[in-house]
Enzyme design. Sequence first.
Site, PDB file in Angstrom:
ATOM      1  CD  GLU A 123      -2.601   1.505   2.441  1.00 31.36           C
ATOM      2  OE1 GLU A 123      -2.787   0.554   3.469  1.00 31.36           O
ATOM      3  OE2 GLU A 123      -3.607   2.383   2.509  1.00 31.36           O
TER       4      GLU A 123
ATOM      5  CE  LYS B  17      -5.748  -0.202   1.694  1.00 33.67           C
ATOM      6  NZ  LYS B  17      -6.606  -0.755   2.761  1.00 33.67           N
TER       7      LYS B  17
HETATM    8  P1  13P Z   1      -9.305   4.244   4.001  1.00 35.89           P
HETATM    9  O1  13P Z   1     -10.280   3.310   3.143  1.00 35.89           O
HETATM   10  O2  13P Z   1     -10.110   4.753   4.949  1.00 35.89           O
HETATM   11  O3  13P Z   1      -8.529   5.117   3.229  1.00 35.89           O
HETATM   12  O4  13P Z   1      -8.573   3.106   4.643  1.00 35.89           O
HETATM   13  C1  13P Z   1      -7.924   2.002   4.027  1.00 35.89           C
HETATM   14  C2  13P Z   1      -6.609   1.885   4.673  1.00 35.89           C
HETATM   15  O5  13P Z   1      -6.451   0.594   4.948  1.00 35.89           O
HETATM   16  C3  13P Z   1      -5.742   2.850   4.898  1.00 35.89           C
HETATM   17  O6  13P Z   1      -4.460   2.354   5.460  1.00 35.89           O
END
Ligand code: 13P
Length: 337
Positions: A178, A220
Amino acid sequence: MSVYAELQKTMDDMLDAERGILAADESTSTIAKRLKAVGVESTEENRRWYRSMLLSTPDVGKYICGVIFYEETLSQQDSRGKPLPELAASQGIIPGIKVDKGKGDLPGAPGDMITYGLDGLAERLVRYHKQGARFAKWREVYPITDHNPTALGLTANAEMLARYAAVCQANGIVPIVEPEVLIDGNHSIDRAAEVNEQVLQAVFHALYQHRVRLEHMILKPSMVTPGREQTKASPDDVAMMTLRTLRRTVPAAVPSINFLSGGQTPEEATANLNALNQHQDKAPWHLSMSFGRALQEPAMKAWSGDNSQREQAQQAFLKRARLNSLARTGQYTPDQE
Ligand code: 13P
């Protein structure tokens, strides 16, 4: 089972044309902020009650294929004594775990950040696996300013993500990678596209250098949008800019791209995911979600600490899960709200 067979099995269980991932892995300080916003104190019992309420929502497994837990939740139980990872699995939802330990300033790169948690990661993964986790998540954060991210910020954050992903795969755990480019600020959508492109290019270079198998990971990323202080872009513009950026940087070997919601409203995130999937012909990957706030906000509000509102909260959660599932196939329209 070999490590590769195990990674492939988890991918097979999680790849789905109509479902997505629930991010319920807010750290203790982040969940405290979210709960405070609806007037609830962040006690361990409140966190346990709220998260088991989400996971026991009838039929939610039709729309959700995986859930990301915070460490605390892995060892919690529902009111009948069932461990929450087992509760998730009983709904057909694969349990995962956030393994980074938060972020701080990156020395030498003013304005950039770096995430902690590589020390002891392999040992923690063995423990989490015994508790039922089959995938993990690690988030690096990139603020956009005129000077950020710096060249050092791009390289250092990419290196962390790649090292984390390599350790996960060596231990039979599928990594969610991510790189979150923040929505904060008044930058244009063009500037967001430029930064997302630099970030993803650096991340995939590092993943290659660390021999991460792209077939056994999930990306992500952020959607490409203008900064929060700018006028919003239409879902179609967000989809076109996001797809252009992804096509330039993400190899087709990556099976699934599961977006974060990053401060978009629930309706906005669903409309944007829907627009992306209406252009699925331009994407060799699944275009799915790993939303936190955009899946949970209405449910948390409906609950607001009043346990007698359980059913209303579950209905609010199920509604967002269902509408996002429709968005997975490009069949969502705002009048379904
Ligand atoms: P949000 O969809 O609220 O951004 O959270 C996703 C997430 O895991 C952030 O690390």
